[in-house]
Design a protein around this motif. Structure first.
Motif, PDB file in Angstrom:
ATOM      1  N   ALA A 163       0.828  -1.207   0.000  1.00 32.35           N
ATOM      2  CA  ALA A 163       0.000   0.000   0.000  1.00 32.35           C
ATOM      3  C   ALA A 163       0.865   1.261   0.000  1.00 32.35           C
ATOM      4  CB  ALA A 163      -0.933  -0.005   1.207  1.00 32.35           C
ATOM      5  N   ALA A 164       1.931   1.263   0.814  1.00 31.18           N
ATOM      6  CA  ALA A 164       2.811   2.428   0.872  1.00 31.18           C
ATOM      7  C   ALA A 164       3.541   2.622  -0.457  1.00 31.18           C
ATOM      8  CB  ALA A 164       3.813   2.262   2.008  1.00 31.18           C
ATOM      9  N   TYR A 165       3.969   1.525  -1.046  1.00 35.16           N
ATOM     10  CA  TYR A 165       4.696   1.598  -2.307  1.00 35.16           C
ATOM     11  C   TYR A 165       3.801   2.112  -3.433  1.00 35.16           C
ATOM     12  CZ  TYR A 165       7.308  -0.089  -6.392  1.00 35.16           C
ATOM     13  OH  TYR A 165       7.972  -0.187  -7.584  1.00 35.16           O
ATOM     14  N   TYR A 166       2.610   1.551  -3.534  1.00 30.38           N
ATOM     15  CA  TYR A 166       1.691   2.007  -4.578  1.00 30.38           C
ATOM     16  C   TYR A 166       1.267   3.459  -4.348  1.00 30.38           C
ATOM     17  CZ  TYR A 166       1.284  -2.785  -6.310  1.00 30.38           C
ATOM     18  OH  TYR A 166       1.550  -4.030  -6.847  1.00 30.38           O
ATOM     19  N   GLY A 167       1.209   3.871  -3.098  1.00 34.13           N
ATOM     20  CA  GLY A 167       0.936   5.264  -2.804  1.00 34.13           C
ATOM     21  C   GLY A 167       2.053   6.163  -3.319  1.00 34.13           C
ATOM     22  N   TYR A 168       3.296   5.727  -3.141  1.00 31.29           N
ATOM     23  CA  TYR A 168       4.432   6.485  -3.655  1.00 31.29           C
ATOM     24  C   TYR A 168       4.382   6.558  -5.181  1.00 31.29           C
ATOM     25  CZ  TYR A 168       9.135   7.437  -5.304  1.00 31.29           C
ATOM     26  OH  TYR A 168      10.214   7.939  -5.989  1.00 31.29           O
ATOM     27  N   LEU A 169       4.068   5.419  -5.823  1.00 30.13           N
ATOM     28  CA  LEU A 169       3.993   5.414  -7.280  1.00 30.13           C
ATOM     29  C   LEU A 169       2.931   6.378  -7.792  1.00 30.13           C
ATOM     30  CD1 LEU A 169       4.275   1.599  -8.147  1.00 30.13           C
ATOM     31  CD2 LEU A 169       6.045   3.341  -8.372  1.00 30.13           C
ATOM     32  N   GLN A 170       1.803   6.423  -7.093  1.00 35.78           N
ATOM     33  CA  GLN A 170       0.684   7.240  -7.564  1.00 35.78           C
ATOM     34  C   GLN A 170       0.849   8.724  -7.250  1.00 35.78           C
ATOM     35  OE1 GLN A 170      -3.152   5.787  -6.364  1.00 35.78           O
ATOM     36  NE2 GLN A 170      -4.276   7.412  -7.412  1.00 35.78           N
ATOM     37  N   PHE A 171       1.394   9.031  -6.065  1.00 35.32           N
ATOM     38  CA  PHE A 171       1.432  10.427  -5.629  1.00 35.32           C
ATOM     39  C   PHE A 171       2.848  11.003  -5.536  1.00 35.32           C
ATOM     40  CE2 PHE A 171      -2.388   8.490  -3.655  1.00 35.32           C
ATOM     41  CZ  PHE A 171      -3.357   9.238  -4.311  1.00 35.32           C
ATOM     42  N   GLY A 172       3.789  10.223  -5.013  1.00 32.03           N
ATOM     43  CA  GLY A 172       5.129  10.743  -4.800  1.00 32.03           C
ATOM     44  C   GLY A 172       5.964  10.808  -6.057  1.00 32.03           C
ATOM     45  N   MET A 173       5.986   9.711  -6.823  1.00 28.97           N
ATOM     46  CA  MET A 173       6.824   9.667  -8.011  1.00 28.97           C
ATOM     47  C   MET A 173       6.486  10.756  -9.029  1.00 28.97           C
ATOM     48  SD  MET A 173       7.577   6.578 -10.711  1.00 28.97           S
ATOM     49  CE  MET A 173       8.479   5.574  -9.537  1.00 28.97           C
ATOM     50  N   PRO A 174       5.209  11.018  -9.320  1.00 28.85           N
ATOM     51  CA  PRO A 174       4.915  12.087 -10.285  1.00 28.85           C
ATOM     52  C   PRO A 174       5.461  13.449  -9.859  1.00 28.85           C
ATOM     53  CG  PRO A 174       2.981  10.712  -9.957  1.00 28.85           C
ATOM     54  CD  PRO A 174       3.985  10.301  -8.916  1.00 28.85           C
ATOM     55  N   ILE A 175       5.417  13.733  -8.553  1.00 27.16           N
ATOM     56  CA  ILE A 175       5.942  15.014  -8.066  1.00 27.16           C
ATOM     57  C   ILE A 175       7.445  15.084  -8.269  1.00 27.16           C
ATOM     58  CG2 ILE A 175       6.288  16.439  -6.018  1.00 27.16           C
ATOM     59  CD1 ILE A 175       3.612  15.358  -4.966  1.00 27.16           C
TER      60      ILE A 175
END
Length: 242
Positions: A163-175
């Motif tokens: 869940a944390a990883y997919y959250g990073y992919l969805q929100f953190g990585m684009p930023i």
């Protein structure tokens, strides 16, 4: 700006990587928080390159992984579909006689049967439109007794980590990609391709279907990445059975 999609049309994927080639290695380090160096060390150890061996590094990009393998005395053929990546790689490895760059399609490799002691690919298999066909090609060019090593993003087995990883992919990585990359859209494809990629047991099954034996995998960084290994049946060049 070019952004491939999950149809993974080869021309679009190659064009996208051409555009990001100059800063590709730096972005990998930024987006992985430096873990790309640790993953490269683990992959090189799994390959176990030896002096005099011939190793095929598929989707080699700018040759960073190829150079790491070559430090152990192996000759490495760094193959990539992207002309831009190869151009950057040749410039960076110009003084390295153990790294040779070749533009190649992973599903139709321009090499003979039973040619390489080891075949490896890092973070490239999921970008190939026909990954099973690529694995069949890897098997074809691997010597009897030779080995394959695949390092690829994977599925964290623990729900909280996933869940944390997919959250990073969805929100953190684009930023991060918008701040640090000249082609942020390319990294949207990266996120999409990771989430669509099959789990570790599925890829292990594909390797067995391709003909490899003694297939195994181990998770790195809590399963964000997985290392898969296999051996081609037959007798190794040193006379030992595989």
């Amino acid at each position: 700006m070019n952004k491939a999609d999950l149809t993974k049309r080869p021309a679009e994927v190659a064009s996208m990587f051409d555009e990001v080639s100059a800063h590709y290695d730096r972005m990998n380090t930024v987006l992985s928080a430096g873990n790309d160096h640790l993953w490269r060390i683990a992959t090189t150890r799994a390959i176990d390159p030896r002096p005099g061996e011939l190793v095929l590094d598929v989707a080699a990009g700018t040759g960073t992984s190829s150079a790491a393998i070559a430090t152990f005395g192996a000759h490495v053929v760094a193959a990539d579909f992207s002309a831009g990546m190869i151009e950057v790689g040749k410039a960076r490895q110009a003084g390295n006689p153990r790294v040779e760059f070749v533009q190649a399609d992973a599903t139709d490799l321009p090499f003979g049967d039973d040619e390489f002691d080891a075949v490896t690919i890092s973070f490239g298999l999921r970008n190939i439109v026909q990954p099973k066909k690529a694995l069949a090609e890897f098997f074809r060019v691997t010597k009897p007794g030779g080995r394959v090593v695949i390092c690829e993003f994977s599925t964290p087995p623990l729900a909280a980590v996933r869940a944390a990883y997919y959250g990073y992919l969805q929100f953190g990585m684009p930023i991060v990609a918008r701040l640090a990359s000249s082609n942020a859209e390319a990294y949207e494809y990266l996120m999409d391709s990771i989430r669509a990629w099959p789990s570790q047991p599925t890829l292990a099954g594909w390797l067995r279907d391709a003909g490899y034996e003694r297939v195994a995998y181990r998770n790195l960084t809590a399963g964000i990445v997985a290392l898969h290994r296999g051996h081609k049946p037959g007798r190794a060049i040193d006379g030992k059975t595989s």
